[in-house]
Enzyme design. Structure first.
Site, PDB file in Angstrom:
ATOM      1  N   CYS A   1      26.425  -5.408 -68.848  1.00 41.77           N
ATOM      2  CA  CYS A   1      26.684  -6.785 -69.261  1.00 41.77           C
ATOM      3  C   CYS A   1      26.794  -7.726 -68.069  1.00 41.77           C
ATOM      4  CB  CYS A   1      27.926  -6.824 -70.126  1.00 41.77           C
ATOM      5  SG  CYS A   1      27.611  -5.912 -71.640  1.00 41.77           S
TER       6      CYS A   1
ATOM      7  N   PRO B   1      16.326  11.288 -40.844  1.00 43.51           N
ATOM      8  CA  PRO B   1      15.781  10.588 -42.009  1.00 43.51           C
ATOM      9  C   PRO B   1      16.480  10.981 -43.305  1.00 43.51           C
ATOM     10  CG  PRO B   1      14.357  12.408 -41.404  1.00 43.51           C
ATOM     11  CD  PRO B   1      15.469  12.395 -40.397  1.00 43.51           C
ATOM     12  N   GLY B   2      16.753  10.006 -44.127  1.00 42.05           N
ATOM     13  CA  GLY B   2      17.269  10.266 -45.470  1.00 42.05           C
ATOM     14  C   GLY B   2      16.202   9.890 -46.482  1.00 42.05           C
ATOM     15  N   ARG B   3      15.924   8.592 -46.533  1.00 40.88           N
ATOM     16  CA  ARG B   3      14.965   8.052 -47.492  1.00 40.88           C
ATOM     17  C   ARG B   3      13.610   8.749 -47.416  1.00 40.88           C
ATOM     18  NH1 ARG B   3      15.391   2.809 -49.217  1.00 40.88           N
ATOM     19  NH2 ARG B   3      16.639   2.384 -47.378  1.00 40.88           N
TER      20      ARG B   3
ATOM     21  N   TYR C   1      18.968   7.117 -52.575  1.00 38.91           N
ATOM     22  CA  TYR C   1      19.952   6.089 -52.892  1.00 38.91           C
ATOM     23  C   TYR C   1      19.866   5.668 -54.359  1.00 38.91           C
ATOM     24  CZ  TYR C   1      19.904   6.119 -47.820  1.00 38.91           C
ATOM     25  OH  TYR C   1      19.928   6.522 -46.506  1.00 38.91           O
TER      26      TYR C   1
HETATM   27  N1  LLP Z   1      21.892   8.113 -40.098  1.00 37.71           N
HETATM   28  C1  LLP Z   1      22.932   7.287 -40.305  1.00 37.71           C
HETATM   29  C2  LLP Z   1      24.063   7.314 -39.382  1.00 37.71           C
HETATM   30  C3  LLP Z   1      22.911   6.408 -41.393  1.00 37.71           C
HETATM   31  O1  LLP Z   1      23.940   5.587 -41.592  1.00 37.71           O
HETATM   32  C4  LLP Z   1      21.808   6.403 -42.275  1.00 37.71           C
HETATM   33  C5  LLP Z   1      21.759   5.481 -43.423  1.00 37.71           C
HETATM   34  C6  LLP Z   1      20.762   7.312 -42.030  1.00 37.71           C
HETATM   35  C7  LLP Z   1      20.840   8.147 -40.925  1.00 37.71           C
HETATM   36  C8  LLP Z   1      19.562   7.441 -42.934  1.00 37.71           C
HETATM   37  O2  LLP Z   1      18.853   6.287 -43.103  1.00 37.71           O
HETATM   38  P1  LLP Z   1      17.447   6.355 -43.884  1.00 37.71           P
HETATM   39  O3  LLP Z   1      16.563   7.290 -43.101  1.00 37.71           O
HETATM   40  O4  LLP Z   1      17.700   6.864 -45.236  1.00 37.71           O
HETATM   41  O5  LLP Z   1      16.953   4.962 -43.890  1.00 37.71           O
HETATM   42  N2  LLP Z   1      21.600   2.287 -49.638  1.00 37.71           N
HETATM   43  C9  LLP Z   1      20.567   1.705 -48.815  1.00 37.71           C
HETATM   44  C10 LLP Z   1      20.344   2.473 -47.538  1.00 37.71           C
HETATM   45  C11 LLP Z   1      21.586   2.592 -46.696  1.00 37.71           C
HETATM   46  C12 LLP Z   1      21.407   3.480 -45.483  1.00 37.71           C
HETATM   47  C13 LLP Z   1      22.678   3.640 -44.722  1.00 37.71           C
HETATM   48  N3  LLP Z   1      22.598   4.531 -43.624  1.00 37.71           N
HETATM   49  C14 LLP Z   1      19.289   1.576 -49.642  1.00 37.71           C
HETATM   50  O6  LLP Z   1      19.289   1.974 -50.814  1.00 37.71           O
HETATM   51  O7  LLP Z   1      18.296   1.053 -49.165  1.00 37.71           O
END
Ligand code: LLP
Length: 433
Positions: A357, A288-290, A386
């Protein structure tokens, strides 16, 4: 805890006599002290989000590892907090590996999942000792020419993707990511023949997923593919990585992801299939990132202008899509509150726009908010993932600062860039001198 505007309250956001406080620190004080735009991150919320994920999965399955997906927020202090928590790390560029190592992550705790990876990057990764998760047969072959790693993982396209926007769906037919089933067997066979000893298998289906079903369907597909590899190549797996994508609600009407149900369903499936197929005792990984940093972050931005046209009421603030690109890029909704008027009722419909702009420079569209005046402080919530990591210097605006708060204390964790930052690395060619 009192309700903060439209937002469901969480452990860090608080309304103290109309002023937004973030883990006990006044948003007004932070804006005064560090200027705006300003990202404010809560250490407490990051730690608790991490623990919630880890505990929810690990109480249901014995061997679990959480890989924080660094791309969501790569501030060194945030990496350090997660390192202290015992997290592992998902990196997608040499830069992320570099920062993670600087923050104290041991290479064994880093999994690299790149796509379109250069040879010199593969060399850097091999030398740094991180585990590489290959995204194509071509990448694997190039890697094996450089070195024979002890462990290799393969990113599989499990044929189903999901996500809050088509740009963040990272599996399925239209996706550039992962290796399809028929080539997966060949990838492991190639690695085994080259002398690789240990194996992992990984997928990541997309981002911002609020329902459980896409995860269970994809997990089932991934485990079937793992079984096929096991049968045809004769290898077992050290780890099976289900990727990230755990969503967070942004809109008031969105339901939270049911983490318990997700963990329950996924670990049940995992246990059953791993046993049935005899895949050994692989560690279950999630990335998880988000989920870890999103609701730990608030973007503070000051009101410069209020402009009323015959059709709209615009609030011009000092953060634009250079600071937070998600609304412009994905049409994303972020909750917005007036940080110094939390106790005033919504009176007007405003569209909050930045200084860039372009007409797409909108942070929030048609929001019912208290009557806004110049100098007011707007807080854009759920901005920890992000946000800063996707910010830019577009329109030659230096990037903003980041602050960490913890239980009433705060510290600057990234300085605001200056006009001089805009000159960094630029040179005139000799003929212009
Ligand atoms: N693992 C891999 C291989 C990934 O490519 C990603 C995210 C994650 C884990 C984590 O995903 P999360 O748990 O954060 O959903 N910029 C976009 C999100 C792009 C995510 C790309 N890959 C936004 O602001 O919604």
């Amino acid at each position: 805890m009192q309700r903060v505007g439209m937002l469901r309250p969480n452990e860090i956001l608080e309304d103290r006599e109309g002023v937004l406080h973030i883990d006990g620190v006044s948003a007004l004080e932070l804006a005064e002290r560090f200027d705006t735009p300003l990202y404010v991150m809560s250490e407490r919320r990051i730690r608790n989000n991490y623990r919630r994920v880890y505990e929810t999965f690990s109480k249901r399955y014995r061997k679990v590892k959480v890989y924080y997906s660094a791309k969501a927020n790569t501030n060194l202090s945030i990496l350090k907090i997660l390192e202290e928590e015992g997290s592992c790390l998902d990196a997608v560029s040499p830069g992320e590996v570099f920062l993670a190592l600087k923050a104290g992550f041991k290479p064994e705790r880093i999994l690299y999942t790149g796509t379109s990876v250069r040879d010199d990057e593969l060399r850097f990764l091999s030398e740094s000792g991180v585990t590489i998760n290959v995204d194509s047969l071509s990448q694997l072959r190039r890697l094996l020419k450089i070195s024979t790693p002890e462990t290799i993982s393969v990113r599989v396209n499990p044929e189903v993707g999901a996500g809050h926007h088509e740009h963040v769906v990272t599996a399925g037919r239209e996706s550039k990511f992962g290796i399809w089933e028929e080539k997966v067997v060949e990838a492991y066979r190639t690695a085994l023949e080259a002398g690789v000893k240990h194996f992992g298998i990984q997928m990541h289906i997309g981002s911002g997923i609020l329902s459980v079903e896409p995860f269970t369907v994809a997990t089932e597909n991934l485990l079937k593919i793992a079984n096929r590899v096991h049968e045809e190549v004769g290898i077992g797996f050290e780890f099976i990585d289900l990727g990230g994508g755990l969503g967070v609600p942004y809109k008031p009407e969105e339901e939270e992801l049911n983490l318990d149900l997700l963990a329950e369903k996924v670990t049940a499936l995992y246990r059953e299939m791993v046993e049935q197929y005899g895949l050994g005792k692989p560690t279950l990984c999630v990335e998880p990132g988000r989920y870890i940093v999103c609701d730990a972050g608030v973007l503070l931005t000051r009101v410069n202008t209020v402009k009323v046209t015959p059709f709209k009421r615009f609030v011009g603030v000092d953060a634009g899509f250079n600071t937070l690109i998600r609304p412009a890029m994905y049409g994303s909704y972020h909750p917005v509150v007036v940080a110094n008027r939390l106790n005033e009722p919504g009176e007007e419909t405003y569209t909050i726009v930045g200084p860039i702009c372009e007409s797409g420079d909108i942070l929030a569209k048609d929001r019912m908010l208290p009557r806004i005046q110049e100098g007011d402080l707007i807080a854009v919530l759920n901005a920890g993932a992000y946000g800063y990591s996707m910010s830019s210097q577009y329109n030659s605006r230096p990037r903003c600062a980041e602050v960490l708060v913890m239980d009433g204390e705060y510290a600057l964790i990234r300085e605001r860039e200056t006009l001089h930052s805009l000159l960094e690395g630029q040179h005139y060619p000799p003929w212009l001198k």
